[in-house]
Design an enzyme around this catalytic site. Sequence first.
Site, PDB file in Angstrom:
ATOM      1  N   GLY A  49       0.838  -1.189   0.000  1.00 26.75           N
ATOM      2  CA  GLY A  49       0.000   0.000   0.000  1.00 26.75           C
ATOM      3  C   GLY A  49       0.872   1.237   0.000  1.00 26.75           C
ATOM      4  N   GLN A  54       2.949  10.011   1.160  1.00 27.87           N
ATOM      5  CA  GLN A  54       4.237   9.328   1.295  1.00 27.87           C
ATOM      6  C   GLN A  54       5.180   9.611   0.131  1.00 27.87           C
ATOM      7  OE1 GLN A  54       2.312   5.304   2.239  1.00 27.87           O
ATOM      8  NE2 GLN A  54       4.232   5.226   3.378  1.00 27.87           N
ATOM      9  N   CYS A  98       5.817   0.213   7.703  1.00 27.46           N
ATOM     10  CA  CYS A  98       5.435   1.321   6.828  1.00 27.46           C
ATOM     11  C   CYS A  98       6.633   1.706   5.982  1.00 27.46           C
ATOM     12  CB  CYS A  98       4.983   2.503   7.688  1.00 27.46           C
ATOM     13  SG  CYS A  98       4.502   3.942   6.716  1.00 27.46           S
ATOM     14  N   LEU A  99       6.394   1.983   4.721  1.00 26.99           N
ATOM     15  CA  LEU A  99       7.485   2.367   3.822  1.00 26.99           C
ATOM     16  C   LEU A  99       8.107   3.701   4.228  1.00 26.99           C
ATOM     17  CD1 LEU A  99       5.920   1.302   0.390  1.00 26.99           C
ATOM     18  CD2 LEU A  99       7.542   0.034   1.806  1.00 26.99           C
ATOM     19  N   HIS A 140      -4.615   1.622   7.514  1.00 27.67           N
ATOM     20  CA  HIS A 140      -3.264   2.167   7.604  1.00 27.67           C
ATOM     21  C   HIS A 140      -3.060   3.271   6.550  1.00 27.67           C
ATOM     22  CE1 HIS A 140       1.275   1.596   8.065  1.00 27.67           C
ATOM     23  NE2 HIS A 140       1.168   2.312   6.962  1.00 27.67           N
ATOM     24  N   GLU A 141      -3.485   2.984   5.312  1.00 31.08           N
ATOM     25  CA  GLU A 141      -3.297   3.983   4.242  1.00 31.08           C
ATOM     26  C   GLU A 141      -4.144   5.220   4.489  1.00 31.08           C
ATOM     27  OE1 GLU A 141      -0.851   3.716   2.442  1.00 31.08           O
ATOM     28  OE2 GLU A 141      -0.543   1.616   2.925  1.00 31.08           O
ATOM     29  N   HIS A 144      -2.657   7.737   6.732  1.00 30.26           N
ATOM     30  CA  HIS A 144      -1.680   8.643   6.108  1.00 30.26           C
ATOM     31  C   HIS A 144      -2.349   9.923   5.597  1.00 30.26           C
ATOM     32  CE1 HIS A 144       2.063   6.437   6.219  1.00 30.26           C
ATOM     33  NE2 HIS A 144       1.520   5.347   5.714  1.00 30.26           N
TER      34      HIS A 144
HETATM   35 NI    NI Z   1       2.475   3.449   5.745  1.00 30.48          NI
END
Ligand code: NI
Length: 178
Positions: A49, A54, A98-99, A140-141, A144
């Site tokens: 995701g 991000q 998380c990225l 989660h997304e 953000h």
């Molecule tokens: Ni994330």
Amino acid sequence: MAILPIAKLGNPILRQVAAKVDPRDIRTKELQRFIDDLFETMLDEPGIGLASPQVSRSIQLVVLGCEGDGEDAFPNTVLINPKIVFYGPQQEENWEGCLSVDGLRGKVTRPAVVRVQALDRQGKSIDIEATGLYAVCIQHEMDHLIGKLFVDRMADMSTLTQLAEFSRYWQKESTPVI
Ligand code: NI
């Protein structure tokens, strides 16, 4: 297509509330290319995701997808201006990464079922009921988009784990990197 640089923990853009997308812009070449770039960046990492903030663009657009035929798999999905309209009563605890938060995993408890309404990449209304990893990833997304990271959702910071120790002690459990 292009791989976009990912904003990391500490970058103020990750803490902003993202702006709504004007539905008239969805079908423009520019936004369609941006969606393709988001997917390419997500797969390159690899992750399951990625939210626009991000990649330093603070708009309400996320992409997600988890290939395979296991129970964790879910289809490639684009959510524009998403809204969760129902939370199931049951809570579930899962490891998250998380990225934008390199090298860390932590346990987060979230509702196990969510129903989300959004626009897709054609600008059509969609209505998805998600469970399992799909539900975790959507929540989660969407966090953000309001400037929240999974570490903010951890009720107990004692599960915060560095990657090497995660592999050593906890890897058996599934680990979305979103
Ligand atoms: Ni994330």
